[in-house]
Structure formats: structure tokens, C-alpha cells
Design a protein around this motif. Structure first.
Motif, mmCIF file in Angstrom:
data_model
loop_
_atom_site.group_PDB
_atom_site.id
_atom_site.type_symbol
_atom_site.label_atom_id
_atom_site.label_comp_id
_atom_site.label_asym_id
_atom_site.label_seq_id
_atom_site.Cartn_x
_atom_site.Cartn_y
_atom_site.Cartn_z
ATOM 1 N N GLY A 130 -4.490 -4.835 -1.985
ATOM 2 C CA GLY A 130 -5.310 -5.960 -1.571
ATOM 3 C C GLY A 130 -5.136 -7.191 -2.442
ATOM 4 N N SER A 131 -4.858 -6.969 -3.721
ATOM 5 C CA SER A 131 -4.757 -8.101 -4.642
ATOM 6 C C SER A 131 -3.322 -8.596 -4.836
ATOM 7 C CB SER A 131 -5.335 -7.730 -6.006
ATOM 8 O OG SER A 131 -4.635 -6.626 -6.567
ATOM 9 N N LEU A 132 -2.345 -7.695 -4.690
ATOM 10 C CA LEU A 132 -0.960 -8.094 -4.967
ATOM 11 C C LEU A 132 -0.023 -7.923 -3.778
ATOM 12 C CD1 LEU A 132 -0.583 -6.575 -8.548
ATOM 13 C CD2 LEU A 132 -0.735 -8.993 -7.939
ATOM 14 N N LYS B 234 1.479 -8.470 0.148
ATOM 15 C CA LYS B 234 1.704 -9.661 0.984
ATOM 16 C C LYS B 234 1.537 -9.302 2.446
ATOM 17 C CE LYS B 234 4.723 -12.523 -1.826
ATOM 18 N NZ LYS B 234 5.993 -13.283 -1.878
ATOM 19 N N GLN C 170 0.838 -1.202 0.000
ATOM 20 C CA GLN C 170 0.000 0.000 0.000
ATOM 21 C C GLN C 170 0.872 1.252 0.000
ATOM 22 O OE1 GLN C 170 -3.650 -0.150 1.041
ATOM 23 N NE2 GLN C 170 -3.984 2.043 1.037
ATOM 24 N N GLN D 269 3.410 -9.604 -4.428
ATOM 25 C CA GLN D 269 3.388 -10.982 -4.914
ATOM 26 C C GLN D 269 4.070 -11.039 -6.280
ATOM 27 O OE1 GLN D 269 -0.452 -12.920 -4.846
ATOM 28 N NE2 GLN D 269 -1.142 -11.642 -3.138
ATOM 29 N N CYS E 105 4.470 -11.385 -10.004
ATOM 30 C CA CYS E 105 3.599 -11.175 -11.153
ATOM 31 C C CYS E 105 4.452 -10.628 -12.291
ATOM 32 C CB CYS E 105 2.448 -10.222 -10.827
ATOM 33 S SG CYS E 105 2.979 -8.540 -10.410
ATOM 34 N N GLU F 28 -5.444 0.908 -2.710
ATOM 35 C CA GLU F 28 -6.003 -0.128 -1.821
ATOM 36 C C GLU F 28 -6.308 -1.399 -2.601
ATOM 37 O OE1 GLU F 28 -9.342 1.826 -0.130
ATOM 38 O OE2 GLU F 28 -8.146 2.987 1.326
ATOM 39 N N ILE F 29 -6.836 -1.239 -3.807
ATOM 40 C CA ILE F 29 -7.143 -2.394 -4.657
ATOM 41 C C ILE F 29 -5.872 -3.141 -5.052
ATOM 42 C CG2 ILE F 29 -8.061 -3.114 -6.901
ATOM 43 C CD1 ILE F 29 -10.086 -0.783 -6.634
ATOM 44 N N PHE F 30 -4.866 -2.372 -5.495
ATOM 45 C CA PHE F 30 -3.584 -2.981 -5.843
ATOM 46 C C PHE F 30 -3.001 -3.739 -4.660
ATOM 47 C CE2 PHE F 30 -2.810 -0.126 -9.607
ATOM 48 C CZ PHE F 30 -2.477 -1.117 -10.498
#
Length: 218
Positions: free
Chosen positions: A214-216, A218, A97, A166, A168, A210-212
Motif C-alpha cells: 500500500g505504501s510502496l 504502484k 503485494q 516505487q 526508494c 499489505e502495508i508494504f
């Protein structure tokens, strides 16, 4: 004789730099007052107190002249990414974040310094008008743009190695991040957000971070 030639050469170089500076100062004023589309080379020439043909000795088109201002913006983006990378190396950034928010913050600051030029630069990229520019300035923009992407991908890879993000594809991540940055700015500007102290841009960037995270993250 050699000293005399050097003096003449130095004087001509100084005169050229002065003339270019005069053109750029006038162009900047006209672009800010009229915007890119409405600005004319005639107005720029009047402001610089020179003839329009003289401008064309230094800049082949209005696009070339405008993008001479855009180049520093592209360079500043790379400097911002490097600044964040240094903070990452020094363990001053420890969460996904925080990383994404700082990226958005830096890009937003750069945009606010020159909204008109930041926005028009995107138009050139999207409509492929870049390919109609003079060879040298086109090569400069393309190379500096590639450098920005390389710097961003390097930053993302480091964040993955540190376990902040993470694993990617950094190429895809970089494209998505840039697309979201430009998209938020364009959409909110269309809605007149710049007249409201950019409050919707700020909210959109915060939610995107926040979306980034939350999804990527750790």
C-alpha cells in the motif's frame, strides 16, 4: 611411494569427514532436544561416542558447532531470494503485494524447517556474540550474510526498475524488511504461536505485505 601417500591422505580425509559427520549428527540431536543454551559438549561427545577433547579438534566452541548448522540456513535464504528474482525476471511477479508476500512466504518456510536454529541465529546477531566466534566461521557467516543483503537489494532494485515498487532506498528497505520478518517471528513465538500452527505469524506477514504494498506499490 606417491600412490601410497595419496592413499593415506585420502583415508585420513575420509576419517576426518566421518568424525565430523558423527559430531554433527550428535550435536543436531542434542540441540533439538535441549536447545542451544542447555546443550553441553559433554552430551554431544557421548552421543558421538568420542571424547570431548576430540570435538575441540574440529570445533573451538559450542557456538562454532551450532553455527555450522546455521550456515546452510543463511545460504538457503539467498537461494530463496534468487528464486524470486528469477520469477520477477520472467514476469511471473507483477505486483508489489505478490513480491512481498512471496518474500515473506519463503522466509517463513525456511524458519519452519529449523525454528530453533533460525531463532538462535538472530540472538547471535543481536547480542554481537558473533564476534566471539572462531575467525573462519565468523568470516563465513559475515560474508554469506552480506551476500543475502546484496541479493535482496538487487531484487528490490529490479522491482523498482520494472515499476512494481516505487523508488526508494533499497538499503533501508532491506533492513526494514528483515527487521519485520525477524520481529514477527520472535514476538509470535514468545506468545506460543508455534503451538497454534503459526496462525498469528501468517496473519501478521499478510498484513505486513499489505502495508508494504500500500505504501510502496504502484
Amino acid at each position: 611411494m606417491t600412490a601410497s601417500k595419496d592413499a593415506i591422505k585420502a583415508r585420513r580425509k575420509k576419517e576426518k569427514q566421518y568424525r565430523i559427520g558423527t559430531i554433527l549428527n550428535s550435536a543436531q540431536k542434542v540441540f533439538f532436544e535441549k536447545g542451544f543454551l542447555k546443550a553441553t559438549m559433554d552430551e554431544i561427545a557421548i552421543g558421538a561416542a568420542i571424547s570431548k577433547p576430540t570435538i575441540y579438534q574440529y570445533f573451538e566452541t559450542k557456538e562454532d558447532l551450532f553455527l555450522s548448522f546455521a550456515l546452510p540456513i543463511i545460504e538457503e535464504i539467498d537461494e530463496a531470494i534468487i528464486a524470486i528474482e528469477i520469477r520477477l525476471d520472467n514476469n511471473e511477479i507483477i505486483t508489489a503485494q505478490q513480491l512481498i508476500e512471496e518474500l515473506f512466504d519463503y522466509f517463513f518456510i525456511i524458519y519452519k524447517k529449523s525454528p530453533e536454529m533460525f531463532s538462535v541465529l538472530q540472538v547471535f546477531q543481536e547480542t554481537k556474540r558473533l564476534f566471539g566466534l572462531g575467525t573462519q566461521i565468523k568470516e563465513n557467516i559475515v560474508e554469506k550474510g552480506r551476500k543475502n543483503y546484496r541479493s535482496l537489494r538487487r531484487l528490490l532494485k529490479k522491482a523498482m526498475q520494472k515499476g512494481i515498487l516505487q523508488e526508494c532506498d533499497p538499503f533501508v528497505f532491506g533492513d526494514i524488511f528483515w527487521a519485520i520478518t525477524v520481529g514477527i517471528i520472535q514476538v509470535e513465538d514468545i506468545k506460543g504461536d508455534y503451538n497454534q500452527n503459526h496462525k498469528f505469524k501468517k496473519a501478521a506477514f499478510k498484513m505486513a505485505a499489505e502495508i508494504f504494498a500500500g505504501s510502496l506499490g504502484k
